[in-house]
Design an enzyme around this catalytic site. Structure first.
Site, PDB file in Angstrom:
ATOM      1  N   SER A  50       1.197   7.256   5.710  1.00  0.00           N
ATOM      2  CA  SER A  50       1.118   5.905   6.267  1.00  0.00           C
ATOM      3  C   SER A  50       0.097   5.113   5.461  1.00  0.00           C
ATOM      4  O   SER A  50      -0.930   5.670   5.037  1.00  0.00           O
ATOM      5  CB  SER A  50       0.669   5.978   7.731  1.00  0.00           C
ATOM      6  OG  SER A  50       0.269   4.695   8.166  1.00  0.00           O
ATOM      7  N   HIS A  59       7.334   5.641   1.205  1.00  0.00           N
ATOM      8  CA  HIS A  59       8.065   4.448   0.760  1.00  0.00           C
ATOM      9  C   HIS A  59       8.956   4.791  -0.438  1.00  0.00           C
ATOM     10  O   HIS A  59      10.098   4.362  -0.525  1.00  0.00           O
ATOM     11  CB  HIS A  59       7.081   3.344   0.312  1.00  0.00           C
ATOM     12  CG  HIS A  59       6.207   2.806   1.406  1.00  0.00           C
ATOM     13  ND1 HIS A  59       4.850   2.986   1.421  1.00  0.00           N
ATOM     14  CD2 HIS A  59       6.494   2.061   2.505  1.00  0.00           C
ATOM     15  CE1 HIS A  59       4.326   2.385   2.473  1.00  0.00           C
ATOM     16  NE2 HIS A  59       5.301   1.813   3.156  1.00  0.00           N
ATOM     17  N   ARG A 113      -1.851   3.098   6.621  1.00  0.00           N
ATOM     18  CA  ARG A 113      -3.080   3.050   7.434  1.00  0.00           C
ATOM     19  C   ARG A 113      -3.963   4.274   7.217  1.00  0.00           C
ATOM     20  O   ARG A 113      -5.146   4.238   7.545  1.00  0.00           O
ATOM     21  CB  ARG A 113      -2.738   2.896   8.909  1.00  0.00           C
ATOM     22  CG  ARG A 113      -2.245   1.511   9.265  1.00  0.00           C
ATOM     23  CD  ARG A 113      -2.176   1.326  10.779  1.00  0.00           C
ATOM     24  NE  ARG A 113      -1.942  -0.066  11.129  1.00  0.00           N
ATOM     25  CZ  ARG A 113      -0.753  -0.635  11.195  1.00  0.00           C
ATOM     26  NH1 ARG A 113       0.322   0.070  10.938  1.00  0.00           N
ATOM     27  NH2 ARG A 113      -0.629  -1.906  11.521  1.00  0.00           N
ATOM     28  N   GLN A 166       4.172  -9.994  13.068  1.00  0.00           N
ATOM     29  CA  GLN A 166       4.344  -8.737  13.806  1.00  0.00           C
ATOM     30  C   GLN A 166       3.025  -8.076  14.186  1.00  0.00           C
ATOM     31  O   GLN A 166       3.004  -7.005  14.779  1.00  0.00           O
ATOM     32  CB  GLN A 166       5.220  -7.760  13.024  1.00  0.00           C
ATOM     33  CG  GLN A 166       4.558  -7.135  11.807  1.00  0.00           C
ATOM     34  CD  GLN A 166       5.542  -6.341  10.975  1.00  0.00           C
ATOM     35  OE1 GLN A 166       6.465  -6.881  10.389  1.00  0.00           O
ATOM     36  NE2 GLN A 166       5.377  -5.018  10.960  1.00  0.00           N
ATOM     37  N   ALA A 226       0.875  -1.183   0.000  1.00  0.00           N
ATOM     38  CA  ALA A 226       0.000   0.000   0.000  1.00  0.00           C
ATOM     39  C   ALA A 226       0.909   1.228   0.000  1.00  0.00           C
ATOM     40  O   ALA A 226       0.838   2.085   0.875  1.00  0.00           O
ATOM     41  CB  ALA A 226      -0.962  -0.007   1.184  1.00  0.00           C
ATOM     42  N   LEU A 227       1.743   1.246  -1.010  1.00  0.00           N
ATOM     43  CA  LEU A 227       2.861   2.191  -1.033  1.00  0.00           C
ATOM     44  C   LEU A 227       2.400   3.641  -1.213  1.00  0.00           C
ATOM     45  O   LEU A 227       1.423   3.913  -1.895  1.00  0.00           O
ATOM     46  CB  LEU A 227       3.829   1.814  -2.160  1.00  0.00           C
ATOM     47  CG  LEU A 227       4.421   0.404  -2.067  1.00  0.00           C
ATOM     48  CD1 LEU A 227       5.348   0.149  -3.248  1.00  0.00           C
ATOM     49  CD2 LEU A 227       5.170   0.193  -0.749  1.00  0.00           C
TER      50      LEU A 227
END
Ligand code: AMP
Length: 283
Positions: free
Chosen positions: A185, A37, A187, A61, A32-33
């Protein structure tokens, strides 16, 4: 750009490049670049000969199953973005390729693992260490690039490289932000319009922390201020605000001269947990 899913294909290609004397740069991601990134990819292209990006949503993680399930995945779009950014290789493995057997390794990062993200997300850094060490072993990069957005993660990765005596240089790159200051992000894609607008407040608060420090305010006052501001709006649920020595991440109770501090925040905006940080300077 080459896209590979299998370790053997990746290694065949990289062994050849290494034999030609090429320096390998590596940018591990969960996809989800965004431009944050891509800034790491650009940095790698600048200082190495072959840039490898991995996209792998690492299950070990995530201590929260729901977080893992809803983590955004868009490999096609990511591949296009990487291609246009000049990346040489995209490594896109399945979970079974990275973990043919359950990874039961336990890492010990002492204090680093017990604070902030380590405290809020038990096992998170053990999972990060598992995947990063596995990916390092597969790619064997000369240089690997990580974002300061995940400040504590950079410190954990540096500790990991030291513990395992890996001949890999770790480069930490600055945080890329949207125009309104929100740290980029993956997110952020999960935020509603209202939440997205509200999320920018986290960066404003960090900047305010910096100003308050310049004004000579106590750490306890600064933290109280952040708490008070966030409690005014039900959209926010503060997980932590911490002011730490930038070199050690030891949490500070008072400012000392000639020490650089960093303010770190983790806060839910609606259901989405965001993190950010800002250096506070050492005056
Ligand atoms: P992720 O895909 O979230 O695991 O992130 C992959 C890498 O990109 C990590 O080293 C992150 O710290 C870095 N990164 C994430 N967001 C940003 C950002 N806004 N600016 C710079 N680097 C970032």
């Amino acid at each position: 750009m080459k896209i590979v899913a299998k370790i053997t294909d990746l290694q065949l290609f990289l062994t050849e490049k290494r034999a030609e004397g090429k320096k390998i740069g590596f940018v591990p991601t969960m996809g989800a670049l965004h431009l944050g990134h891509i800034s790491l990819i650009s940095e790698s292209i600048k200082v190495t000969d072959i840039t490898v990006c991995s996209i792998f949503v690492n299950p070990t993680q995530f201590n929260d199953k729901k977080d893992l399930e809803r983590y955004p995945r868009m490999p096609k779009r990511d591949a296009e973005l990487l291609q246009s950014s000049g990346c040489d290789v995209l490594f896109l493995p399945e979970v079974s390729e990275i973990y043919p057997n359950e990874d039961t390794r336990k890492f010990n990062f002492g204090y680093l693992d017990t604070i902030l993200e380590g405290a809020s997300r038990p096992g998170h850094y053990n999972g990060v260490a598992q995947v990063v060490s596995r990916l390092f072993d597969i790619v064997k990069p000369d240089v690997a690039f990580f974002g300061i957005k995940d400040y504590q993660q950079v410190m954990v990765v540096k500790a990991l490289v030291k513990q395992l005596h890996l001949p890999i240089e770790i480069v930490a790159s600055p945080i890329l932000r949207d125009e309104d200051g929100l740290a980029m992000s993956s997110r952020n894609l999960l935020l509603s319009k209202e939440e997205r607008e509200a999320a920018t407040f986290l960066y404003q608060l960090l900047q305010k922390c910096k100003l308050l420090k310049f004004d000579g305010r106590l750490i306890s006052e600064i933290k109280q201020f952040v708490n008070d501001e966030l409690s005014k709006n039900a959209l926010y649920r503060l997980d932590y605000i911490a002011i730490c020595e930038a070199d050690t991440l030891i949490e500070a109770n008072e400012f000392r001269q000639n020490v650089t501090y960093v303010a770190l925040i983790a806060c839910y905006v609606g259901k989405i947990r965001l993190i950010d940080n800002l250096m506070l300077g050492n005056s």
